[in-house]
Write a protein that holds these residues in place. Structure first.
Motif, short mmCIF file in Angstrom:
data_model
loop_
_atom_site.label_atom_id
_atom_site.label_comp_id
_atom_site.label_asym_id
_atom_site.label_seq_id
_atom_site.Cartn_x
_atom_site.Cartn_y
_atom_site.Cartn_z
N VAL A 78 0.85 -1.19 0.00
CA VAL A 78 0.00 0.00 0.00
C VAL A 78 0.89 1.25 0.00
CG1 VAL A 78 -1.76 1.31 1.24
CG2 VAL A 78 -1.82 -1.20 1.27
N CYS A 83 -3.31 6.84 -0.53
CA CYS A 83 -4.56 6.23 -0.04
C CYS A 83 -5.26 7.19 0.91
CB CYS A 83 -4.26 4.90 0.65
SG CYS A 83 -5.72 3.97 1.14
N CYS A 86 -10.37 8.15 -0.44
CA CYS A 86 -11.59 7.40 -0.18
C CYS A 86 -12.23 7.87 1.12
CB CYS A 86 -11.31 5.90 -0.07
SG CYS A 86 -10.88 5.12 -1.63
N ARG A 149 -14.65 0.56 1.04
CA ARG A 149 -13.74 1.04 0.02
C ARG A 149 -13.60 0.02 -1.10
NH1 ARG A 149 -8.72 4.09 3.08
NH2 ARG A 149 -9.97 5.69 4.11
N CYS A 151 -11.06 -1.35 -2.40
CA CYS A 151 -10.10 -2.41 -2.09
C CYS A 151 -10.71 -3.45 -1.16
CB CYS A 151 -8.82 -1.84 -1.48
SG CYS A 151 -9.07 -0.84 0.01
N ALA A 168 -5.46 2.10 3.78
CA ALA A 168 -5.66 0.65 3.73
C ALA A 168 -4.47 -0.06 4.36
CB ALA A 168 -5.84 0.19 2.29
N CYS A 181 -7.22 -6.29 -5.19
CA CYS A 181 -7.21 -4.92 -4.68
C CYS A 181 -6.36 -4.01 -5.56
CB CYS A 181 -6.69 -4.90 -3.24
SG CYS A 181 -5.05 -5.64 -3.03
N CYS A 185 -8.35 -0.75 -7.06
CA CYS A 185 -8.13 0.56 -6.43
C CYS A 185 -8.12 1.66 -7.49
CB CYS A 185 -6.81 0.59 -5.67
SG CYS A 185 -6.46 2.23 -4.95
#
Length: 474
Positions: A78, A83, A86, A149, A151, A168, A181, A185
């Motif tokens: 990640v 990230c 979201c 989300r 993912c 995440a 994922c 994403c």
């Protein structure tokens, strides 16, 4: 014709291409900090709030393209700073709330997390909410929704949670590296580590006269990829990169189907060993079923073992649609046979890093597997191959009852039934990706048309039986 499904894939490709290009020129270390500026050359951001954040995220993408965090054993990572777009996940009250008098949501909440404002509109206290979903079930207006989300929706094994920084977080003990994922994403905040530098190094040393022959083993799902060119041109392109020869992993699938059919007839029940994500899922979530996993190597490893056993100083790069293969090659049982792994996304970047336009090349030939080996690429293909292998080996009396699991959710259902001894099947074909390998996260394109391309490719095989295909290995 478009080479990728999404702009996220295209961005990932541009990073991989530049990393590979610098590696070919032996300038990567001195220019690594300049790659983000190459991709976003101006001062106007194209994807984020400011060009500085955009380049900071690109710098993290470059790190993953160069192999990622070596302290993290997972190949899925990640990018925390990417990230943050979201909304917070969990249950929310939407504008559909009418401020009704019944307050059923309040009554069913086990933690007293729901309160009402002066307009009687419900609100959820996130510090108390345990995400049980009871409030959403009883709301007469369907005004309470679970905003998971992308993912989390993509990860059917619930390996993704949201950490204290609202990013995440992947549970490596649960993750099977399927890459769902990664593909889903919409911000590209989750990526698979790339071994493209290892492959460039192998190719460069091979060109310099190092004492080994470098083989490219290509997954049968390649027939559904590179749709802007012909498959034969892709094969020629691989040789233009510097590979000594190109071999079908489908030939390994032929080997596996023959031995897996024998093992099934001997044991009476078996789960397939071809999909590494499926095998990992059994080991982590259904340990009691581990003894039923086929003892055969995957097609990738089986053909790798054959090549290394019969060719002195061979090195092998597997090229396919699968991020989980990057985990499989780290297993002690597989490591001796496969030296590195590329996805189809990475192969496209590798072609373009050398300015190889495969559409201008002559068509090479890739024809050393059977129809049945080639259809391993799609869901149900392995089961069809095992049925054929039983017949060809005189085991046609074995009452094969195959359960072809299309996607990890279907795998879970079948394994739960087996655990409770209510599964009406004696062979479980497990494919973690929907559609099979043609739905892998490392594909250039995803879609139903890919299945038709795989079947068409299978029908073009010169070897019409599995026995004919494996006979060339003896």
């Amino acid at each position: 014709m478009r080479k990728f499904d999404t702009k996220v894939q295209h961005l990932k490709y541009k990073v991989l291409r530049e990393v590979a290009r610098q590696a070919w020129n032996d300038t990567l270390l001195e220019n690594v900090l300049e790659i983000p500026k190459t991709i976003v050359p101006g001062k106007t951001p194209t994807m984020r709030c400011c060009v500085y954040k955009e380049r900071a995220i690109l710098a993290e993408r470059v790190k993953i393209a160069m192999g990622g965090n070596t302290d993290n054993p997972n190949v899925i990572e990640v990018i925390d700073i990417a990230c943050d777009e979201c909304p917070a996940a969990g249950y929310e009250v939407t504008g559909s709330c009418r401020g009704c008098l019944a307050h059923r949501c309040e009554d069913v909440c086990p933690r007293g997390a729901i309160s009402f404002d002066h307009n009687h509109v419900a609100h959820i206290d996130k510090s108390k909410c345990v995400e049980c979903g009871q409030c959403a079930k009883v709301c007469p207006y369907a005004a309470i929704v679970n905003r998971k989300r992308p993912c989390q929706n993509a990860c059917k094994i619930k390996a993704i949670s949201i950490n204290e920084d609202n990013a995440a977080s992947i549970d490596n003990d649960k993750c099977i590296a399927c890459g769902a994922c990664v593909y889903q994403c919409p911000f590209g905040a989750i990526m698979d580590k790339s071994f493209i530098l290892n492959v460039v190094d192998l190719l460069k040393k091979s060109a310099q006269g190092k004492n080994y022959k470098l083989y490219a083993v290509v997954a049968p799902s390649i027939s559904s990829q590179f749709t802007y060119a012909k498959l034969g041109q892709v094969i020629t392109g691989l040789k233009a990169l510097g590979f000594h020869a190109v071999v079908e992993a489908a030939l390994g699938a032929d080997i596996v189907s023959m031995s897996e059919a024998k093992e099934l007839a001997e044991k009476g029940f078996l789960t397939s060993s071809c999909c590494p994500a499926f095998v990992s899922y059994i080991k982590s979530e259904f340990p009691d079923l581990v003894p039923f996993i086929s003892h055969n190597l995957s097609p990738m490893a089986a053909i790798g073992e054959y090549i290394k056993r019969t060719t002195e100083n061979a090195k092998i790069v597997f090229i396919g649609p699968c991020t989980a293969k990057k985990m499989e090659v780290q297993l002690e049982s597989v490591k001796p046979y496969i030296d590195s792994v590329l996805t189809f996304e990475e192969l496209q970047a590798l072609f373009d890093s050398r300015d190889i336009d495969i559409t201008t090349l002559e068509e090479g030939v890739l024809d050393n597997a059977s129809y049945y080996g080639r259809i391993f690429a799609r869901s149900g293909g392995l089961s069809d191959a095992v049925a054929q292998a039983l017949k060809e080996q005189g085991l046609g009396d074995f009452p094969l009852k195959a359960c072809a699991c299309d996607g990890i959710e279907a795998c879970r259902v079948a394994l739960l039934k087996k655990n409770k001894n209510v599964l009406d099947a004696n062979f479980v074909e497990g494919m973690a990706c929907t559609g099979g390998c043609i739905g892998g996260a490392g594909c250039l394109t995803h879609g139903e048309k890919n299945k038709a391309e795989v079947d068409k490719y299978g029908r073009e095989a010169m070897e019409k039986t599995i026995a004919d295909a494996v006979a060339v290995l003896k």
